[in-house]
Design an enzyme around this catalytic site. Structure first.
Site, PDB file in Angstrom:
ATOM      1  N   CYS A 154     -15.103 -24.013  17.114  1.00  7.46           N
ATOM      2  CA  CYS A 154     -14.154 -24.076  16.003  1.00  7.46           C
ATOM      3  C   CYS A 154     -13.290 -25.304  16.227  1.00  7.46           C
ATOM      4  O   CYS A 154     -13.087 -25.721  17.364  1.00  7.46           O
ATOM      5  CB  CYS A 154     -13.300 -22.805  16.008  1.00  7.46           C
ATOM      6  SG  CYS A 154     -11.911 -22.842  14.859  1.00  7.46           S
ATOM      7  N   ASP A 205       0.863  -1.178   0.000  1.00  5.11           N
ATOM      8  CA  ASP A 205       0.000   0.000   0.000  1.00  5.11           C
ATOM      9  C   ASP A 205       0.907   1.238   0.000  1.00  5.11           C
ATOM     10  O   ASP A 205       2.109   1.139   0.240  1.00  5.11           O
ATOM     11  CB  ASP A 205      -0.914  -0.056   1.237  1.00  5.11           C
ATOM     12  CG  ASP A 205      -2.114   0.864   1.083  1.00  5.11           C
ATOM     13  OD1 ASP A 205      -2.210   1.555   0.049  1.00  5.11           O
ATOM     14  OD2 ASP A 205      -2.943   0.919   2.006  1.00  5.11           O
ATOM     15  N   ASP A 226      -3.844   7.177  -4.071  1.00  7.44           N
ATOM     16  CA  ASP A 226      -5.187   7.606  -4.472  1.00  7.44           C
ATOM     17  C   ASP A 226      -5.839   8.379  -3.329  1.00  7.44           C
ATOM     18  O   ASP A 226      -5.266   8.491  -2.241  1.00  7.44           O
ATOM     19  CB  ASP A 226      -6.042   6.396  -4.853  1.00  7.44           C
ATOM     20  CG  ASP A 226      -6.207   5.444  -3.687  1.00  7.44           C
ATOM     21  OD1 ASP A 226      -5.197   5.163  -3.008  1.00  7.44           O
ATOM     22  OD2 ASP A 226      -7.331   4.989  -3.431  1.00  7.44           O
ATOM     23  N   ALA A 232     -12.012   2.757   0.054  1.00  2.00           N
ATOM     24  CA  ALA A 232     -12.808   3.536   1.016  1.00  2.00           C
ATOM     25  C   ALA A 232     -14.132   2.870   1.380  1.00  2.00           C
ATOM     26  O   ALA A 232     -15.141   3.549   1.588  1.00  2.00           O
ATOM     27  CB  ALA A 232     -13.035   4.957   0.493  1.00  2.00           C
ATOM     28  N   CYS A 290     -10.066 -25.593  14.822  1.00  2.29           N
ATOM     29  CA  CYS A 290      -8.681 -25.330  14.412  1.00  2.29           C
ATOM     30  C   CYS A 290      -7.718 -25.812  15.504  1.00  2.29           C
ATOM     31  O   CYS A 290      -8.141 -26.188  16.602  1.00  2.29           O
ATOM     32  CB  CYS A 290      -8.476 -23.847  14.094  1.00  2.29           C
ATOM     33  SG  CYS A 290      -8.216 -22.787  15.533  1.00  2.29           S
ATOM     34  N   CYS A 340      -8.188 -24.000  18.875  1.00  2.00           N
ATOM     35  CA  CYS A 340      -9.435 -24.222  19.600  1.00  2.00           C
ATOM     36  C   CYS A 340      -9.572 -25.656  20.102  1.00  2.00           C
ATOM     37  O   CYS A 340     -10.388 -25.934  20.981  1.00  2.00           O
ATOM     38  CB  CYS A 340     -10.622 -23.826  18.722  1.00  2.00           C
ATOM     39  SG  CYS A 340     -10.569 -22.072  18.319  1.00  2.00           S
TER      40      CYS A 340
HETATM   41 ZN   LIG Z   1     -10.256 -21.871  16.087  1.00  8.66          ZN
END
Ligand SMILES: [Zn+2]
EC number: 2.4.2.48
Length: 494
Positions: free
Chosen positions: A279, A93, A128, A196, A281, A284
């Site tokens: 979750c 950016d 921009d 934006a 993952c 978790c």
């Molecule tokens: Zn998780």
């Protein structure tokens, strides 16, 4: 065709594509998530992003590197890939965000583009002007002119193999967003961030966000890779992909973790409020909520950020699979139920069904009617348009029941909510094979009645009779007066 982007698969406005990033010698599959890396502190190291999370691309801020003496020097000496230790593609950016936050920055587009090129960025960004929502049309237009001048400067700059993005601005004005899209599309630039929109998302204005993206897309054309700049919450990815966004960047995974916020595809939860971790993952399953809360601050932030990223990447994969399977809109319908403002976003998406219809595949695996919004899907719009082109006999029965035994009519077609009438030969073709609930809702009946009206209006000389199963008077009012009505559920029905 834009050489850097190829669309492989589509569903509604969503697509699976390949973004070729020549300077990194990497091909990024889209929709893609670009984790945001703050060069001053990484919550999760870029190397881990690549190896543990499968990130193919990330984004960092060249303006921060430019303004920090140590980073500036190291980036010039070692290059960005070494500095961050990331093997994939790196987008940078330009400081536009700082410009919108603080009103001024101390680099020009020429300088920051040259700097991005020198440090080895793979996708650079000009400076921009991110015009906020709801400003006057006059200001939005004036800002846009400045942005367009900057894009022309960027186009003229010698950037070698580096891709350069062309942000699309225009505040909340569809006419300006469309014009900005058309201008950007006319340049030689490569990637198209819709800019934006963060203030819209912070205020849960998903309806306005969709209108803005839809307008930008009308200007941009189908082969432009579109980046929804600053969009990092997985809850809205499916919606934004369905409108045609290909790239997302997430600072949210780290920022939210810093405040003990836990991302889910149905919204954000405070870690303090969680009794369970919904979750599966690695984080978790390793911790209970109490154990997570008991970790030292640094460690907790890092573990929460990892969970947030897992959820975010998983949603991107789920969306890709939905595009492959042709059920992206079913996923969007599920996500729309998470929050009333998401539902507004989905309903606004359906306002653009005719625009989506142009990229929606003619045939998919299945059409599940799962909410009354389903009656406004692009497939229904397409069927209604097709009705105007079908040839019809002099007298035609449209029926929800069996074919008549008599030869009172020249032909008999099926009529089924939400599509309306169709010849029996089409009954095995998509989307007329749709799975619709037994308990038909009003929206599906109204859409079917609108289909009848389209057919009748296109064929004023055909005598049309409709045999329906108890359609309410308010629905039948949508059918032209010239149509004979038979109620199959009443005693005199046949
Ligand atoms: Zn998780």
């Amino acid at each position: 065709m834009r050489e850097c982007f190829e669309v492989r698969d589509t569903d509604a406005g969503g697509r699976i594509g390949e973004l070729t990033v020549p300077r990194a010698d990497v091909t990024v599959e889209t929709p893609a998530l670009l984790p945001v890396i703050n060069p001053n502190l990484d919550t999760i190291s870029p190397r881990r992003l690549a190896t543990e999370f499968g990130a193919e691309i990330l984004i960092t801020n060249s303006y921060i590197i430019h303004g920090d003496d140590t980073l500036h020097e190291r980036a010039l000496e070692e290059g960005l890939h070494e500095l961050l230790d990331f093997p994939g593609a790196i987008m940078t950016d330009s400081g536009s965000f700082q410009l919108s936050e603080y009103g001024e920055i101390d680099v020009t587009t020429e300088e920051i583009l040259a700097f991005q090129h020198e440090i080895g960025s793979d996708i650079a960004t000009p400076v921009d002007i991110p015009t906020p929502p709801d400003v006057s049309h006059e200001r939005a237009e004036a800002d846009l002119e400045t942005t367009q001048e900057r894009l022309e400067i960027a186009e003229a700059a010698d950037t070698g193999e580096m891709l350069v993005s062309a942000p699309v601005q225009g505040s909340t004005y569809p006419d300006l967003r469309e014009r900005a899209g058309r201008h950007a599309d006319g340049t030689e630039l490569d990637v198209f961030p819709v800019g934006a929109v963060v203030p819209l998302m912070n205020d849960y204005r998903y309806d306005d966000m969709i209108d803005v993206v839809a307008a930008a897309k009308r200007g941009l054309g189908a082969d432009a890779p579109v980046h929804l700049f600053g969009a990092g919450h997985p809850m809205m990815f499916a919606l934004a992909v369905a409108m045609g966004c290909d790239l997302f960047d997430s600072a949210a995974y780290a920022l939210y973790a810093r405040d003990d916020r836990y991302l889910t595809v149905r919204g954000t939860r405070q870690l303090a409020d969680l009794e369970y971790l919904p979750c599966s993952c690695a984080i978790c399953t390793a911790y209970s909520p109490d154990e997570l809360r008991a970790l030292p601050d640094d460690e907790r932030e890092s573990e929460l950020a990892a969970h947030n990223l897992h959820v975010t990447f998983a949603e991107i994969r789920r969306i890709k699979e939905a595009i492959r399977a042709g059920n992206l809109l079913e996923l969007v319908e599920q996500r729309a139920r998470a929050h009333p403002t998401m539902l507004d976003g989905y309903r606004t998406l359906l306002d653009h069904a005719a625009q989506l219809e142009r990229s929606d595949p003619v045939s998919k695996g299945s059409f599940f009617y799962t909410s009354h919004e389903s009656a406004r899907r692009p497939e229904v719009v397409r069927h209604h348009e097709r009705l105007e082109r079908l040839s019809v006999p002099d007298s035609l029965l449209l029926t929800e029941g069996d074919s008549p035994r008599s030869d009172e009519f020249d032909d008999s077609w099926r009529v089924e909510p939400p599509f309306g009438p169709f010849p029996r030969t089409l009954s095995r073709s998509y989307p007329l094979t749709a799975e619709v609930p037994e308990r038909t809702d009003r929206a599906a009946l109204e859409a079917a009645a609108d289909g009848v009206a389209r057919l009748v209006d296109a064929n004023p000389d055909t005598a049309v009779t409709i045999a329906h199963r108890g359609w309410p008077a308010g629905v039948l009012e949508r059918v032209p007066d010239s149509v004979d009505l038979v109620d199959l559920q009443s005693d005199d029905g046949r």
